[in-house]
Motif scaffolding. Structure first.
Motif, mmCIF file in Angstrom:
data_model
loop_
_atom_site.group_PDB
_atom_site.id
_atom_site.type_symbol
_atom_site.label_atom_id
_atom_site.label_comp_id
_atom_site.label_asym_id
_atom_site.label_seq_id
_atom_site.Cartn_x
_atom_site.Cartn_y
_atom_site.Cartn_z
ATOM 1 N N LYS A 23 -1.567 -3.470 4.676
ATOM 2 C CA LYS A 23 -3.028 -3.183 3.295
ATOM 3 C C LYS A 23 -1.948 -2.319 2.236
ATOM 4 C CE LYS A 23 -2.441 0.231 7.035
ATOM 5 N NZ LYS A 23 -2.308 1.546 7.732
ATOM 6 N N ALA A 24 -2.147 -3.592 1.397
ATOM 7 C CA ALA A 24 -1.167 -3.207 -0.191
ATOM 8 C C ALA A 24 -2.275 -4.170 -0.963
ATOM 9 C CB ALA A 24 -0.006 -3.464 -0.170
ATOM 10 N N LEU A 25 -1.995 -4.042 -1.978
ATOM 11 C CA LEU A 25 -2.724 -5.445 -3.476
ATOM 12 C C LEU A 25 -1.089 -5.484 -4.318
ATOM 13 C CD1 LEU A 25 -4.859 -5.990 -4.335
ATOM 14 C CD2 LEU A 25 -5.403 -4.711 -5.651
ATOM 15 N N MET A 32 3.150 -6.735 -9.772
ATOM 16 C CA MET A 32 2.843 -5.539 -9.633
ATOM 17 C C MET A 32 2.272 -5.049 -7.893
ATOM 18 S SD MET A 32 -0.313 -3.204 -10.971
ATOM 19 C CE MET A 32 0.958 -3.414 -12.401
ATOM 20 N N LEU A 33 3.047 -4.545 -6.946
ATOM 21 C CA LEU A 33 2.349 -4.145 -5.834
ATOM 22 C C LEU A 33 1.431 -2.925 -6.018
ATOM 23 C CD1 LEU A 33 2.589 -4.666 -3.161
ATOM 24 C CD2 LEU A 33 4.377 -2.969 -3.139
ATOM 25 N N ALA A 67 9.420 -4.242 2.563
ATOM 26 C CA ALA A 67 9.823 -5.268 3.223
ATOM 27 C C ALA A 67 8.602 -5.880 2.157
ATOM 28 C CB ALA A 67 8.269 -5.435 4.539
ATOM 29 N N LEU A 68 7.536 -5.444 1.359
ATOM 30 C CA LEU A 68 6.752 -6.105 0.793
ATOM 31 C C LEU A 68 7.381 -5.742 -0.686
ATOM 32 C CD1 LEU A 68 3.898 -3.768 0.955
ATOM 33 C CD2 LEU A 68 4.425 -6.703 2.137
ATOM 34 N N PRO A 189 -7.071 0.189 0.909
ATOM 35 C CA PRO A 189 -6.933 0.960 2.805
ATOM 36 C C PRO A 189 -6.095 2.078 2.368
ATOM 37 C CG PRO A 189 -5.907 -1.191 2.911
ATOM 38 C CD PRO A 189 -6.860 -1.117 1.526
ATOM 39 N N SER A 190 -5.870 2.574 2.956
ATOM 40 C CA SER A 190 -4.771 4.102 3.417
ATOM 41 C C SER A 190 -3.246 3.072 3.620
ATOM 42 C CB SER A 190 -4.944 5.205 3.799
ATOM 43 O OG SER A 190 -3.534 5.733 4.431
#
Length: 220
Positions: A23-25, A32-33, A67-68, A189-190
Motif C-alpha cells: 500500500k505504498a508507491l 523515493m517511497l 521492510a520497504l 491507499p492508506s
C-alpha cells in the motif's frame, strides 16, 4: 520465511512508478517511497477516549516502512498527509518508538505534506527531522498532495480518502485497498494499520489496482 510480493509498474507523467502490495508507491528514478495516511497514534487516540483497541500499531507501521526501505533502497520518504492522527499521538510511548526508529534511519530524508489530521494534531517533534511542507508540493512532474481534488500544475499524488474497491460475486464480496490511477491524479491507499477504508466509485478514465497484501492487480 520471506513472502515474495508482486508490484505493478505504471507510467504516469513520463515516469515509471511502482504500485506496491504493501500500500505504498515507489518512484525508482528518485529512490523515493511515497506513503499516504499512516496515522501514527490513531490507536492511542482511541484508547485515550476509553475505546479498547489493540496496541502495537505504531510498531507495525514502522516495521512496514523498514521492510520497504530495505527492499527498494529508498533514500527519501514522502508522507502524503495525516502523519499523526491526533494530539494523543504525541504520547510518550508513540514518540519514543518513532524517535528510536529515526535514530536507526538517520540518513533517510523525510518530508511531510501536511494533511487535515496534521493540522489538528500539530507538527511532529522537531527531533524527528522531518521537512514540513504544504500542499501541493511540486517535485519533478508531480504535485504531492493530501487532498486529491486540488487544482495542480503537475500530476497529483494524493491520499486522504483511504480508497478500497469492492470485488463482488453473487454470493460474496471482498473489500480490498486500491490505487486509483487517473489521467491527472493518483489516489493512494492508506498505509497505516488500523485506518479503515472508503469504498470508491471510479470516475471515467480511472484505472483501479487492488492489493491483496502480496500482489497488485489491475481490475478496471
Amino acid at each position: 520465511m520471506t513472502v515474495q510480493t508482486s508490484s505493478a509498474a505504471v507510467r504516469v507523467a513520463g515516469e515509471t512508478v511502482l504500485l506496491l502490495p504493501e500500500k505504498a508507491l515507489y518512484w525508482p528514478g528518485e529512490k523515493m517511497l511515497i506513503v499516504a495516511d499512516i496515522h501514527f497514534g490513531k490507536a492511542a487516540a482511541f484508547r485515550a477516549l476509553g475505546v479498547p483497541v489493540p496496541r502495537g500499531t505504531t510498531t507495525e507501521n514502522l516495521l512496514g516502512l523498514d521492510a520497504l526501505i530495505d527492499a527498494h533502497g529508498a533514500r527519501h520518504i514522502v508522507f502524503l498527509g495525516d502523519f499523526l492522527h491526533a494530539r494523543a499521538a504525541h504520547a510518550s510511548a508513540t514518540q519514543l518508538a518513532m524517535l528510536a526508529w529515526r535514530e536507526r534511519r538517520s540518513d533517510l530524508q523525510l518530508t511531510l505534506v501536511r494533511g487535515n489530521h496534521d493540522r489538528h494534531a500539530g507538527d511532529p517533534a522537531a527531533s524527528l527531522r522531518i521537512d514540513l511542507v504544504d500542499e501541493p508540493h511540486a517535485l519533478g512532474p508531480f504535485a504531492f498532495c493530501h487532498h486529491p481534488d486540488l487544482d495542480t500544475s503537475g500530476y497529483a499524488l494524493a491520499g486522504h480518502i483511504h480508497p478500497v474497491y469492492v470485488l463482488a460475486t453473487r454470493f460474496d464480496a471482498l473489500r480490498l485497498p486500491c490505487f486509483v490511477v487517473g489521467q491527472e491524479r493518483m489516489i493512494l491507499p492508506s498505509f497505516g494499520a488500523f485506518t479503515g477504508g472508503h469504498a470508491i466509485r471510479p470516475e471515467p478514465g480511472d484505472s483501479i489496482y487492488v492489493t491483496s497484501g502480496e500482489a497488485v492487480h489491475c481490475v478496471r
